[in-house]
Design a protein around this motif. Structure first.
Motif, mmCIF file in Angstrom:
data_model
loop_
_atom_site.group_PDB
_atom_site.id
_atom_site.type_symbol
_atom_site.label_atom_id
_atom_site.label_comp_id
_atom_site.label_asym_id
_atom_site.label_seq_id
_atom_site.Cartn_x
_atom_site.Cartn_y
_atom_site.Cartn_z
ATOM 1 N N LEU A 1 9.062 6.651 3.688
ATOM 2 C CA LEU A 1 9.671 7.903 3.259
ATOM 3 C C LEU A 1 9.774 8.885 4.402
ATOM 4 O O LEU A 1 10.653 9.749 4.423
ATOM 5 C CB LEU A 1 8.854 8.529 2.123
ATOM 6 N N ALA B 1 0.837 -1.197 0.000
ATOM 7 C CA ALA B 1 0.000 0.000 0.000
ATOM 8 C C ALA B 1 0.867 1.241 0.000
ATOM 9 O O ALA B 1 1.935 1.296 0.607
ATOM 10 C CB ALA B 1 -0.912 0.004 1.228
ATOM 11 N N ASP B 2 0.379 2.256 -0.676
ATOM 12 C CA ASP B 2 1.147 3.493 -0.783
ATOM 13 C C ASP B 2 1.390 4.130 0.569
ATOM 14 O O ASP B 2 2.444 4.755 0.786
ATOM 15 C CB ASP B 2 0.418 4.480 -1.705
ATOM 16 N N TYR B 3 0.441 3.982 1.478
ATOM 17 C CA TYR B 3 0.663 4.668 2.746
ATOM 18 C C TYR B 3 1.782 4.025 3.548
ATOM 19 O O TYR B 3 2.415 4.672 4.386
ATOM 20 C CB TYR B 3 -0.624 4.788 3.570
ATOM 21 N N VAL B 4 2.046 2.765 3.281
ATOM 22 C CA VAL B 4 3.207 2.139 3.914
ATOM 23 C C VAL B 4 4.483 2.721 3.327
ATOM 24 O O VAL B 4 5.448 3.017 4.040
ATOM 25 C CB VAL B 4 3.158 0.611 3.735
ATOM 26 N N PHE C 1 1.650 10.122 -4.237
ATOM 27 C CA PHE C 1 1.269 8.897 -4.913
ATOM 28 C C PHE C 1 0.040 9.058 -5.790
ATOM 29 O O PHE C 1 -0.686 10.029 -5.708
ATOM 30 C CB PHE C 1 1.028 7.800 -3.876
ATOM 31 N N SER D 1 -5.349 4.492 -1.639
ATOM 32 C CA SER D 1 -4.362 3.734 -0.877
ATOM 33 C C SER D 1 -3.200 4.589 -0.393
ATOM 34 O O SER D 1 -2.285 4.087 0.251
ATOM 35 C CB SER D 1 -3.826 2.571 -1.711
ATOM 36 N N SER D 2 -3.196 5.875 -0.674
ATOM 37 C CA SER D 2 -2.049 6.658 -0.240
ATOM 38 C C SER D 2 -2.196 7.158 1.186
ATOM 39 O O SER D 2 -1.234 7.642 1.768
ATOM 40 C CB SER D 2 -1.806 7.840 -1.176
ATOM 41 N N LEU D 3 -3.398 7.014 1.740
ATOM 42 C CA LEU D 3 -3.593 7.417 3.133
ATOM 43 C C LEU D 3 -4.101 6.234 3.927
ATOM 44 O O LEU D 3 -4.974 5.506 3.468
ATOM 45 C CB LEU D 3 -4.621 8.552 3.226
ATOM 46 N N ALA E 1 4.756 5.625 2.092
ATOM 47 C CA ALA E 1 4.872 6.980 2.618
ATOM 48 C C ALA E 1 5.474 6.971 4.016
ATOM 49 O O ALA E 1 6.286 7.833 4.358
ATOM 50 C CB ALA E 1 3.496 7.648 2.643
ATOM 51 N N ARG F 1 10.277 5.330 -8.079
ATOM 52 C CA ARG F 1 10.573 4.702 -6.791
ATOM 53 C C ARG F 1 12.060 4.660 -6.509
ATOM 54 O O ARG F 1 12.492 4.683 -5.352
ATOM 55 C CB ARG F 1 10.001 3.289 -6.767
ATOM 56 N N GLN G 1 10.662 13.545 -1.262
ATOM 57 C CA GLN G 1 9.381 12.950 -0.885
ATOM 58 C C GLN G 1 8.583 12.562 -2.124
ATOM 59 O O GLN G 1 8.970 12.861 -3.257
ATOM 60 C CB GLN G 1 8.571 13.941 -0.041
#
Lengths: 332, 328, 635
Positions: free
Chosen positions: B213, B205-208, C449, C454-456, B210, C418, C446
């Protein structure tokens, strides 16, 4: 299908490795557990001198891996055992000698195999028909009373232990209604008709319980497939509900059914312990229970290995069948 | 239970929706069947916990023999109608031994629920730990652990359990042993595979990404981002595990290799029940009924928990074109 | 596409250019296929589609509100709208697909004379696929993964005709060949997952053709496809219409796609019709403010980038309660407050200028390099299955500039992104930061996405998500954290008071803003944006793009903007790199690359972008045809 062939080979190799690892674990667990192995193997009627002899024979003073190596050797090439009075040769694959009867474990198991196989295969046919049929019916009639009834019955079926259903069936059918005599195993080769009649109750007991699970799986998988986009496509092209359910939805349930079925059969081939005990069928499972009660270690270990073998084999076959049913799997 | 069953019946693997704890309770409360089941389970737990109290009320205990209450001339059939039901023995007595049935039943509840719960805890801990490690670790760790899990999935439960129970000496406390055997031999491996698959999905998942990061390390990410996502499938699985474990314990006791007498167990009581059903039917019906009701209630509760955690599963029952409305 | 193909029995089947022979329609009367695709004359039996006062309610939520239009035989109409406009719902309603789902459908719908609302099940079934066929958006999930494609087409064919199995399979091969799938006989036995995306969509179109429908309904048929493949599919649809005289109802959010393919356009918003007219009218001289706004927000690949700094300030808009107040004259335009989740747009946000995301400062390429990629390679898998995603890429990003990286799927741009942020280790080459080689993540670089979902983390409030980088840095003072979070929320155009709301309470565009705020919380010097606006509506896209430009100007950030949409990339970038199969085929200042492309691939990409002017579109189509004849396109 090059990709598929490679897949099958990989799975076969994996199965062998699993079996090997399984045998190591089992061997270690049983022969390393507390308790004098030599004493247990030799049996309670052995004199201390005999126990010593057995101990030396089993190489109990050797490190564990050496003992395991001998064990493997026995499987591959056979072994000689002296049980106090005489020397007996145990031919490959040798799983040891039963201390109760001095019989070769493998021979013992193979003698009981037809009973267990009869029970397993017959039940399988029944549970597939009843289970999948019930699942399909509950989807076909979803939202109506039939579905709720079937769901409830299925739930009840899953919650009943097999020995309870078996008991109830026996009591009602044989005891009260006297429709059938109490089951006694008759080999297929002797009298096919009697074989079937006597196995009917055990088949039904097992099948009724298992089919509940199959009905649930079928139903869940079909409902999930029905919610997917491709079903919408076919509906949008005027395909009737019967074809949608029978052809597209059911197909989605095929893969999980294969996997579960294979596992079930594999386990059952190792002995349907409860059913056999209840109905007094002389199969591998009941033999196992007896062996456990008198701690006949070679038989116990041997049976675990045989069952493990069947389960691993069945799972490997299931993997291959699953890949046949769902071609996308091969790509992973 | 095999993987395929779980793959089909366990939701939440990629459910993006938020089902916070509050929403979950709300949804659970609206399902009547689950509520009934929950109360039955609660009742059973209560009975199990207060067994000594209840038997003290009755004035009996599960182990005392009452030979006077069985007619040895007729083979041990209990004296009196309905198997000896009376004010002293609320549910009658056991054939041959004359032990009080009510007491044996409530103490049996302790054994069944206790063993099943303990086994479930073992399975959960082992399954989640191995699954997480496999999902988070590098390829070798993953391969190794998956291989180990595969082996345990292949282990035939009853056979191995039987064998283990035969080998371990009786000095080891039996109920604990049964719980350990049941927990270690089966169930955890399938859970581990499930947890691993879910971890692998959540990891992407993108939040992982993030979180990485931002500078967080793997352990902290596992704790804060991944574990909450695992809660749903793990709880659902646990809900299936408990009734299964109860059945297994009953089966082992039925075969005579579970808890040893004098500890009472429902399965044990069924071992010879077929002999007595005519003279003392409650000797068969009561433990069988108790088993049935317990497993049924737990299964229904498990179903309710599953749909409360993933309402999509329930809404699939309404399938027209398969699309929930609102998407243009 | 060949003219003759052998069917399964071995005898050749000849197709004529005018289309297949006369067939009977559902009502039993013969229908002659029209060969012209311009607006057909209404024949005596009535229009092909007549919709009047259509309303669709999903449990109290009104998705379509009083829609009406007509489609003549052989004509093409596009339903254009953003997400939530109700366009797909209308398309589904034409086939009566809402029956049995609990949705309430009001008004009348007539397709080829059949009253869809009142038709019996049998009539409806015959209509579906026989008279009107639908092509869905996602071809992978729209086909049954377990059966061969040919078998699925054959199944549909047999539902509507009494053909034998063999004849049905032959028909399947025939239509697969017609839509340009090479080696149709062998391919008809393959399963969907063995096809590429473009081929799958062709297969879906083939299925639609099988029963020779009079109407083709295409619901976002090209959204999931690369731009070059999209062009091929649109060309295919055009050709098929020419050959068979089918009518077309195209549902799309992409105005350019509409311009390429249809004669009439109907713009929808919140379930209502905003504007309806011919393509040249609606797209060339829109009357309604919303239409103008929509068109204004569409990024154009041919408009030079405006570097004015002024327009950026206007683009910042209010959050939360949609406060955009449009002077709502004219039919069907909703004035003011949209739903709470949608952010309203102020009138005049760059709707008149061609593009508005000017990023003025630092675009002269003279800033010092902040991020460098030197010979980056990335290989996945081992041995025979090794796949090189990125093959020797070097680029430089300077302070205050935006580098656009554009490429189709499989070009390696995401992998590159990435690696630039340190989430993925290169198998060769290195990433340099301010001149020093850097391994692993660095808060100064930084990422924003693509997927707002799925980015949050759905279980954490947006305030917590934004605060994460602060906490990771060691900041413990809660008041300072809270203050910074509120500051950031306001900076990205959201309300500070919403900091403890959860992601699902926000719209896609707002979630992207949260993602940007989170990236800013780490005080970065470079932000790599991986498809940050691809999942957003075109109006929201414009706003987010404007926000990024603004932030860049204020904070002197360097931006790497990765996208597949050439027009958007042009809008934001100072310099552009074009990627193909892991390599950079062309690199340079944006204007130069777009106006004077050196590499033929870049030219191909640019030629495939749908144009908003129908005449330009027709010209480009013939150019593509000529090119295809010279060099058959690889599907």
């Amino acid at each position: 299908m090059n990709g598929f062939g490679g897949f099958a080979v990989r799975r076969a190799a994996g199965a062998v490795v699993t079996l090997f690892a399984l045998s190591v674990i089992i061997y270690v667990v049983f022969y390393v557990t507390p308790g004098d192995v030599a004493q247990i193997t030799c049996g309670p009627r052995c004199s201390p001198a005999q126990v010593q002899q057995v101990s030396a024979q089993l190489h109990l003073d050797d490190p564990l891996y050496a003992r395991y190596w001998h064990f493997l050797q026995g499987i591959v090439a056979g072994q000689d055992y002296s049980t106090g009075t005489s020397v007996q040769h145990c031919s490959a694959p040798c799983l040891g000698l039963s201390y109760q009867s001095d019989q070769q474990v493998l021979t013992l198991i193979l003698a009981k195999l037809p009973v267990t196989a009869s029970l397993a295969l017959g039940s399988m046919v029944l549970w597939l028909v009843i289970g999948v049929g019930t699942g399909v019916l509950s989807v076909w009639r979803r939202g109506r009373l039939t579905e709720r009834v079937l769901t409830t019955v299925t739930l009840a079926g899953m919650s009943t232990p097999v020995f309870v259903i078996g008991l109830v069936l026996m009591i009602v059918v044989c005891g009260q209604l006297e429709l059938l005599p109490f089951p006694q195993y008759v080999p297929f080769t002797e009298d096919p008709e009697q074989w079937a009649w006597n196995l009917l109750l055990p088949w039904l007991s097992l099948a009724l319980i298992e089919s509940a699970t199959y009905a649930r799986i079928t139903r869940a998988a079909m409902l999930e497939t029905l919610a997917e986009d491709h079903v919408r496509t076919f509906r949008a092209y005027g395909v009737g509900e019967r074809a949608v359910i029978g052809r597209h939805a059911l197909r989605g349930a095929l893969a999980p059914l294969i996997a579960v079925n294979a596992n079930n059969i594999g386990v059952l081939f190792g002995g349907a312990v409860l059913t056999e005990t209840l109905f007094g069928l002389p199969g591998i499972g009941r033999e196992m229970v007896e062996a456990v009660k008198v701690v006949d270690l070679p038989v116990v270990v041997g049976m675990v290995l045989v069952t493990g073998f069947f389960v691993v084999l069945a799972n490997a076959v299931a993997d291959v069948l699953y890949a046949l049913a769902d071609r996308r799997v091969v790509l992973t | 239970m095999s993987e395929a069953v779980l793959a089909v019946e366990t939701p939440g693997a990629d459910a993006p929706g938020v089902s916070g704890a509050r929403q979950f309770w709300r949804r659970l409360r609206t399902r009547r069947a689950a509520l009934v089941a929950a109360s039955v389970v609660a009742l059973l737990v209560l009975v199990a916990l207060t067994a000594p109290l209840l038997t003290a009320l009755e004035g009996q205990d599960p182990t005392t023999y009452h030979p006077s209450l069985v007619d040895s001339a007729r083979g041990g059939v209990p004296v009196g109608s309905f198997g000896g039901i009376g004010a002293d023995h609320w549910l009658g007595v056991e054939p041959q031994t004359g032990r009080d049935l009510f007491a044996r039943l409530v103490y049996g509840a302790r054994v069944s629920l206790g063993v099943a719960l303990a086994a479930t805890v073992v399975q959960l801990v082992l399954g989640v730990a191995v699954g997480l490690a496999a999902g988070l670790g590098n390829r070798w760790v993953d391969q190794l652990l998956t291989r180990v899990a595969d082996i345990f999935v292949a282990m035939p439960l009853m056979i191995v359990a039987l064998a283990l129970l035969a080998v371990v000496p009786t000095s080891f406390p039996r109920p604990v042993l049964v719980a350990l055997v049941v927990g270690l031999v089966s169930g955890w491996a399938t859970l581990a595979k499930l947890v691993r698959a879910q971890t692998l999905t959540l990891k992407e998942a993108d939040y992982v990404a993030a979180a990485r990061l931002s500078g967080w390390g793997t352990l902290r990410i596992a704790r804060r981002e991944l574990l909450p996502g695992l809660a749903a499938p793990v709880i659902t699985f646990a809900a299936i595990l408990v009734p299964t474990n109860i059945s297994v314990e009953a089966a082992l006791s039925f075969l005579g290799v579970g808890v040893r007498p004098p500890t009472p167990s429902w399965g044990q009581m069924l071992t010879s029940a077929n002999v007595w059903y005519q003279a003392a039917p409650q000797y068969l019906l009561l433990p069988a009924g108790a088993l049935f009701v317990t497993v049924l209630a737990l299964t229904v509760l498990g179903d309710g928990v599953r749909t409360a955690l993933d309402p999509r599963a329930a809404s699939r029952l309404r399938v027209g074109t398969g699309r929930k409305g609102g998407r243009s | 596409m060949s003219d003759a193909v052998k069917n399964a029995a071995g005898s050749p089947v000849v197709k004529n250019a005018a289309g297949s022979p006369v067939v009977k329609n559902a009502a039993g009367s013969p229908v002659v296929k029209n060969t012209a695709h311009d607006l057909a004359v209404k024949d005596a039996a009535g229009s092909l589609v007549e919709v009047d006062g259509l309303t669709v309610d999903f449990g109290g939520l009104r998705a379509v509100d009083g829609l009406g239009f007509r489609l003549e035989r052989g004509a093409a109409l596009a339903l254009v709208g953003e997400s939530g406009s109700g366009k797909s719902t209308v398309a589904s309603a034409l086939l009566g697909l809402h029956r049995g789902t609990g949705a309430e459908v009001g008004g009348t719908i007539e397709v080829a004379g059949v009253d869809v609302g009142r038709a019996s099940e049998d009539v409806l079934r015959r209509l579906r696929g026989g008279t009107a066929a639908m092509v869905f958006q996602d071809p992978l999930s729209s086909l049954d993964p377990y059966y061969a494609v040919g078998d699925q087409i054959a199944e549909v064919y047999r539902v509507h005709t009494r053909a034998s199995r063999r004849a049905a399979r032959a028909r399947a091969v025939e239509v697969l060949d017609r839509v340009g799938i090479p080696d149709a006989v062998r391919r008809s036995r393959s399963r969907p997952h063995e096809f590429s995306g473009g081929m799958r969509q062709r297969a879906l179109i083939a299925m639609a053709l099988a029963c020779e429908p009079e109407l083709l309904i295409a619901d976002e048929p090209t959204t999931a496809l690369d731009v070059t493949v999209q062009a091929q599919i649109l060309d295919l649809l055009h050709t098929l219409r020419e050959e068979t005289g089918m009518g077309l109802l195209l549902v799309t959010h992409d105005v350019g796609v509409a311009a390429e393919s249809v004669d009439e356009v109907l713009v929808m918003r919140h379930g209502r019709q905003v504007e309806h007219g011919s393509v040249t009218e609606v797209l060339g001289a829109p009357r309604q403010p919303y239409t103008r706004e929509l068109l204004g927000a569409v990024p154009r690949v041919d408009a030079p980038r405006v570097t004015g700094a002024g327009s950026g300030a206007e683009a910042g808009e209010k959050s939360g309660a949609g406060s955009g107040a449009e002077a709502g004259a004219g039919s069907g335009v909703e004035a003011g407050a949209g739903s709470g989740a949608e952010s309203g747009v102020q009138a005049g946000a760059g709707s008149d200028t061609g593009s508005d995301a000017g990023s003025g400062a630092g675009s002269d390429g003279s800033g010092e390099p902040v991020l460098e990629a030197v010979g980056l390679h990335r290989v996945f898998g081992r041995g025979k299955k090794a796949f090189t995603a990125v093959d020797g890429v070097s680029l430089t990003v300077r302070r205050g500039e935006t580098l656009g990286v554009v490429g189709e799927s499989g070009s390696g741009k995401t992998t590159l992104g990435r690696m630039l942020v340190g989430l993925l280790e290169p198998t060769a080459g290195e990433v340099r930061h301010d001149g020093h080689t850097r391994v692993g993540v660095d808060p100064a670089v930084q990422m924003v996405f693509q997927d707002p979902v799925s980015s949050l983390n759905p279980r954490r409030s947006v305030g917590e998500s934004i605060a994460d980088p602060l906490r990771a840095r060691g900041e413990r003072d809660e008041t300072r954290i809270r203050a910074r979070v509120r500051e950031l929320l306001e900076r990205v155009g959201l309300e500070a008071a919403h900091h403890d709301r959860y992601p699902h309470e926000f719209s896609g565009g707002q979630r992207q803003r949260v993602g940007i705020a989170r990236a800013l919380a780490a005080d970065p010097r470079v932000i790599v944006c991986d498809e940050p606006v691809s999942a957003l509506d075109v109006t929201t896209q414009a706003q987010v793009v404007a926000l990024l430009a603004e932030l860049q100007r204020e904070l002197g950030l360097a931006l790497v903007f990765i996208a597949h949409d050439l027009a958007v990339v042009r809008q934001v970038s100072d310099r552009v790199a074009v990627m193909r199969r892991g390599r950079i085929v062309e690199q340079g200042p944006a204007d130069q690359v777009y106006d004077h492309p050196q590499d033929p691939y870049t030219g191909q990409l640019l030629a495939a972008v749908p144009a908003l002017d129908p005449e330009v579109a027709a010209r480009r189509r013939s150019a593509r045809r000529r090119a295809a004849r010279r060099e058959p396109a690889t599907i």
